[in-house]
Design a protein around this motif. Structure first.
Motif, PDB file in Angstrom:
ATOM      1  N   ALA A 272       0.833  -1.206   0.000  1.00 15.26           N
ATOM      2  CA  ALA A 272       0.000   0.000   0.000  1.00 15.26           C
ATOM      3  C   ALA A 272       0.870   1.260   0.000  1.00 15.26           C
ATOM      4  CB  ALA A 272      -0.939  -0.006   1.205  1.00 15.26           C
ATOM      5  N   LYS A 273       1.964   1.228   0.740  1.00 15.35           N
ATOM      6  CA  LYS A 273       2.901   2.357   0.704  1.00 15.35           C
ATOM      7  C   LYS A 273       3.429   2.556  -0.711  1.00 15.35           C
ATOM      8  CE  LYS A 273       4.668   1.975   5.462  1.00 15.35           C
ATOM      9  NZ  LYS A 273       5.876   1.612   6.275  1.00 15.35           N
ATOM     10  N   GLN A 274       3.790   1.456  -1.353  1.00 15.66           N
ATOM     11  CA  GLN A 274       4.305   1.526  -2.713  1.00 15.66           C
ATOM     12  C   GLN A 274       3.257   2.122  -3.656  1.00 15.66           C
ATOM     13  OE1 GLN A 274       7.349   0.754  -3.529  1.00 15.66           O
ATOM     14  NE2 GLN A 274       7.275   0.744  -5.765  1.00 15.66           N
ATOM     15  N   ALA A 275       1.990   1.753  -3.437  1.00 13.36           N
ATOM     16  CA  ALA A 275       0.912   2.244  -4.293  1.00 13.36           C
ATOM     17  C   ALA A 275       0.474   3.653  -3.937  1.00 13.36           C
ATOM     18  CB  ALA A 275      -0.286   1.301  -4.197  1.00 13.36           C
ATOM     19  N   GLY A 276       0.785   4.103  -2.726  1.00  8.32           N
ATOM     20  CA  GLY A 276       0.351   5.422  -2.286  1.00  8.32           C
ATOM     21  C   GLY A 276      -1.132   5.485  -1.993  1.00  8.32           C
ATOM     22  N   LYS A 277      -1.683   4.363  -1.483  1.00  7.75           N
ATOM     23  CA  LYS A 277      -3.115   4.307  -1.183  1.00  7.75           C
ATOM     24  C   LYS A 277      -3.324   3.727   0.214  1.00  7.75           C
ATOM     25  CE  LYS A 277      -4.606   3.759  -5.993  1.00  7.75           C
ATOM     26  NZ  LYS A 277      -5.428   2.992  -6.963  1.00  7.75           N
ATOM     27  N   PRO A 278      -4.485   4.034   0.836  1.00  7.21           N
ATOM     28  CA  PRO A 278      -4.788   3.423   2.138  1.00  7.21           C
ATOM     29  C   PRO A 278      -4.994   1.916   2.005  1.00  7.21           C
ATOM     30  CG  PRO A 278      -6.202   5.333   1.712  1.00  7.21           C
ATOM     31  CD  PRO A 278      -5.520   4.990   0.415  1.00  7.21           C
ATOM     32  N   LEU A 279      -5.005   1.252   3.155  1.00  2.00           N
ATOM     33  CA  LEU A 279      -5.203  -0.194   3.234  1.00  2.00           C
ATOM     34  C   LEU A 279      -6.186  -0.503   4.349  1.00  2.00           C
ATOM     35  CD1 LEU A 279      -4.349  -3.247   2.754  1.00  2.00           C
ATOM     36  CD2 LEU A 279      -2.542  -2.832   4.463  1.00  2.00           C
ATOM     37  N   VAL A 280      -7.066  -1.476   4.105  1.00  2.00           N
ATOM     38  CA  VAL A 280      -7.957  -1.994   5.141  1.00  2.00           C
ATOM     39  C   VAL A 280      -7.834  -3.521   5.166  1.00  2.00           C
ATOM     40  CG1 VAL A 280     -10.350  -2.261   5.899  1.00  2.00           C
ATOM     41  CG2 VAL A 280      -9.606  -0.098   4.870  1.00  2.00           C
ATOM     42  N   VAL A 281      -7.648  -4.089   6.337  1.00  2.00           N
ATOM     43  CA  VAL A 281      -7.745  -5.541   6.506  1.00  2.00           C
ATOM     44  C   VAL A 281      -9.220  -5.818   6.768  1.00  2.00           C
ATOM     45  CG1 VAL A 281      -6.991  -7.571   7.784  1.00  2.00           C
ATOM     46  CG2 VAL A 281      -5.405  -5.676   7.412  1.00  2.00           C
ATOM     47  N   GLU A 282      -9.968  -6.082   5.709  1.00  2.00           N
ATOM     48  CA  GLU A 282     -11.429  -6.058   5.802  1.00  2.00           C
ATOM     49  C   GLU A 282     -12.053  -7.433   6.045  1.00  2.00           C
ATOM     50  OE1 GLU A 282     -12.918  -4.543   2.119  1.00  2.00           O
ATOM     51  OE2 GLU A 282     -12.554  -6.442   1.110  1.00  2.00           O
ATOM     52  N   GLU A 283     -11.258  -8.462   6.114  1.00  2.00           N
ATOM     53  CA  GLU A 283     -11.715  -9.775   6.561  1.00  2.00           C
ATOM     54  C   GLU A 283     -10.579 -10.439   7.311  1.00  2.00           C
ATOM     55  OE1 GLU A 283     -13.256 -12.626   3.863  1.00  2.00           O
ATOM     56  OE2 GLU A 283     -14.635 -11.256   2.855  1.00  2.00           O
ATOM     57  N   PHE A 284     -10.865 -10.948   8.484  1.00  2.00           N
ATOM     58  CA  PHE A 284      -9.942 -11.857   9.171  1.00  2.00           C
ATOM     59  C   PHE A 284     -10.764 -12.692  10.137  1.00  2.00           C
ATOM     60  CE2 PHE A 284      -9.984  -7.830  11.424  1.00  2.00           C
ATOM     61  CZ  PHE A 284     -10.030  -8.143  12.771  1.00  2.00           C
ATOM     62  N   GLY A 285     -10.423 -13.967  10.192  1.00  2.00           N
ATOM     63  CA  GLY A 285     -11.210 -14.862  11.021  1.00  2.00           C
ATOM     64  C   GLY A 285     -10.388 -16.014  11.564  1.00  2.00           C
ATOM     65  N   TYR A 286     -10.900 -16.620  12.626  1.00  2.00           N
ATOM     66  CA  TYR A 286     -10.179 -17.693  13.319  1.00  2.00           C
ATOM     67  C   TYR A 286     -11.204 -18.554  14.043  1.00  2.00           C
ATOM     68  CZ  TYR A 286      -5.562 -19.221  15.066  1.00  2.00           C
ATOM     69  OH  TYR A 286      -4.383 -19.886  15.294  1.00  2.00           O
ATOM     70  N   PRO A 287     -11.003 -19.859  14.101  1.00  2.00           N
ATOM     71  CA  PRO A 287     -11.972 -20.728  14.786  1.00  2.00           C
ATOM     72  C   PRO A 287     -11.928 -20.559  16.303  1.00  2.00           C
ATOM     73  CG  PRO A 287     -10.356 -22.010  13.512  1.00  2.00           C
ATOM     74  CD  PRO A 287      -9.881 -20.603  13.537  1.00  2.00           C
ATOM     75  N   ARG A 288     -12.961 -21.034  16.927  1.00  2.00           N
ATOM     76  CA  ARG A 288     -12.933 -21.181  18.376  1.00  2.00           C
ATOM     77  C   ARG A 288     -11.946 -22.300  18.725  1.00  2.00           C
ATOM     78  NH1 ARG A 288     -17.867 -18.440  19.602  1.00  2.00           N
ATOM     79  NH2 ARG A 288     -17.857 -18.994  21.820  1.00  2.00           N
TER      80      ARG A 288
ATOM     81  N   GLY B  30     -21.389 -20.709  12.977  1.00  2.00           N
ATOM     82  CA  GLY B  30     -20.676 -20.537  14.238  1.00  2.00           C
ATOM     83  C   GLY B  30     -19.193 -20.784  14.115  1.00  2.00           C
ATOM     84  N   TRP B  31     -18.715 -21.035  12.894  1.00  2.00           N
ATOM     85  CA  TRP B  31     -17.305 -21.360  12.680  1.00  2.00           C
ATOM     86  C   TRP B  31     -16.398 -20.177  12.998  1.00  2.00           C
ATOM     87  CZ3 TRP B  31     -14.872 -22.688   7.251  1.00  2.00           C
ATOM     88  CH2 TRP B  31     -13.628 -23.300   7.436  1.00  2.00           C
ATOM     89  N   TYR B  32     -16.675 -19.045  12.388  1.00  2.00           N
ATOM     90  CA  TYR B  32     -15.814 -17.873  12.549  1.00  2.00           C
ATOM     91  C   TYR B  32     -16.510 -16.682  13.192  1.00  2.00           C
ATOM     92  CZ  TYR B  32     -12.193 -19.956   9.541  1.00  2.00           C
ATOM     93  OH  TYR B  32     -11.209 -20.761   9.022  1.00  2.00           O
ATOM     94  N   GLY B  33     -17.832 -16.670  13.221  1.00  2.00           N
ATOM     95  CA  GLY B  33     -18.555 -15.491  13.676  1.00  2.00           C
ATOM     96  C   GLY B  33     -18.446 -15.241  15.170  1.00  2.00           C
TER      97      GLY B  33
END
Length: 458
Positions: A344-360, A433-436
């Protein structure tokens, strides 16, 4: 969220299993050269947005002249519960935790694909489900009332909401491949879906849906969507990929890039005050090619980069032995985010980590299972956001996947069945119920609140 869960998927392709490639000066220069080799498109004319709209200024988001940073979630099913009292309760709970940004679905194509959600927004005859359209209207009205922002995606690479595969079967005589079909193992499904980008008829049908939604007037507020500051931005799709193998990607890239540019400019022409992003996963959706991450988001009509993080789906976490592989999974996830910060720095644009998930813990779906390992991943992602904000970097926000809230699995096997209406953040093709994150997940919600407070303090 997309693709098949590993429990239902053949052994993943090599590029999906490996650790992310290391970022260094040489790889960045190679990636930059790849972008430079991409045919240039004319610069997109920007207009100054009125007050209340999120803007992009270099690598930063701003809102009314101040930095805009956020803790967000995915609430893809907002339109499906838009007429229910539950919607207001879920938004109030999220607001109480400091969540101010919601990523939601603004599309679903009625499809014969297994596990595709019902009801859908529209069918092959382009008849629209008015209840879903007005459900989206109610959702946007309630989001705006609470001062929240929404990012709406306009189709899906994966099957669970119909998506690109459905536009293809609507226009190719009914031919399709169902994800997870043993007769068509991975990567047959992404290979098939990649035909979408070069199908003029399929893309035209999709563009018609964009005009329908982006050009809509909200029946609750009376305000055109294009003039609603509660919309932060629009996404071309959920997790668009150019294919499933290197050979296919090489062949489809010109059509893929053209689709991105044409669609982003169409959206900008309809809603010039809103941001536009691809909705892509980052490296994992780009065959691990640094240059492809940059080139697919290089068009000036694409305002910011996105990244998705799924250690349990990518083989970084062995879900049959979580304690032994957890530390590695979190470390690789942090490294993956750091790589996208550099891109994102190279592109000169913002970044969002808009999905991340993990099991119980234990990779089980029961609400009694601990979320301590999930909490570690959330902490790592949040720490990366805070570190970037403190140094003036491009990573401005995160949307965890996903908010289950008061929703609960309706069946003992935790599987979604056609006709179910108690939607949760886990889509129909996944165990419910896997990731939510449920409303009762106290420790996870505490981490979310702490991140919101830390960002506010900055």
């Amino acid at each position: 969220m997309g693709g098949l869960p590993i429990l239902a998927q053949p052994k993943l392709a090599r590029t999906q299993r490996e650790s992310p490639p290391m970022m260094n000066r040489r790889t960045l220069l190679t990636a930059t050269a790849a972008v430079a080799a991409t045919p240039a498109l004319p610069a997109f004319a920007r207009r100054t947005a009125p007050s209340g709209f999120v803007r992009r200024e270099g690598t930063q988001f701003t809102l009314d002249g101040k930095p805009y940073r956020y803790v967000g979630t995915n609430l893809w099913y907002a339109a499906w519960i838009g007429h229910e009292g539950r919607l207001a309760r879920e938004l109030d709970a999220l607001a109480a935790d400091g969540v101010t940004n919601l990523r939601i679905a603004a599309s679903a194509e009625h499809s014969p694909l297994k596990n595709s959600v019902r009801p859908a927004f529209h069918d092959q005859a382009d008849e629209y489900n008015e209840a879903l359209l007005t459900g989206l209207d109610h959702a946007m009205a309630e989001i705006g009332k609470r001062g929240m922002k929404a990012v709406l995606y306009l189709t899906n690479f994966w099957e669970w909401s119909g998506g690109m595969a459905t536009y293809l079967l609507w226009t190719n005589g009914g031919r399709y491949i169902d994800a997870g079909d043993p007769a068509h193992p991975w990567p047959a499904f992404p290979e098939f879906v990649s035909e979408f980008y070069s199908s003029g008829e399929a893309v035209a049908r999709y563009h018609a849906h964009i005009r329908k939604i982006v050009g809509r007037v909200n029946t609750v507020t009376g305000k055109p969507y294009a003039e609603d500051p509660a919309v932060m931005g629009w996404q071309l799709a959920n997790e668009p990929r150019p294919g499933g193998t290197d050979a296919t990607v090489d062949r489809t890239l010109p059509a893929f890039h053209a689709w991105i540019g044409e669609t982003a400019r169409l959206i900008k022409s309809l809603a010039p005050h809103h941001l536009v992003s691809t909705g892509g996963e980052g490296l994992k959706g780009s065959m691990e090619r640094l240059g492809l991450v940059l080139s697919s988001q290089a068009d000036d009509a694409i305002d910011y980069h996105t990244a998705h993080v799924w250690p349990g789906n990518w083989g970084w976490l062995d879900r049959t032995d979580m304690p032994a592989t957890h530390a590695r999974a979190v470390a690789l996830s942090s490294e993956y985010v750091a790589q996208h910060v550099e891109l994102a720095k190279q592109a000169g644009k913002p970044l969002v980590v808009e999905e991340f998930g993990y099991p119980r813990n234990g990779d089980v779906y029961d609400l009694d299972a601990s979320t301590s390992m999930r909490d570690d991943l959330y902490g790592a992602i949040h720490a990366a956001v805070l570190a970037s904000v403190r140094e003036g970097g491009p990573l401005a926000g995160s949307n965890f996947w996903a908010w289950n809230g008061e929703g609960r699995a309706q069946h003992p096997d935790f599987r979604f069945r056609s006709g179910d209406t108690a939607f949760v953040g886990d889509p129909p093709h996944e165990p419910q119920g896997w990731y939510g994150v449920f409303d009762q997940d106290v420790s996870t919600r505490r981490i979310i609140r702490a991140q919101a407070e830390a960002l506010a303090a900055l």
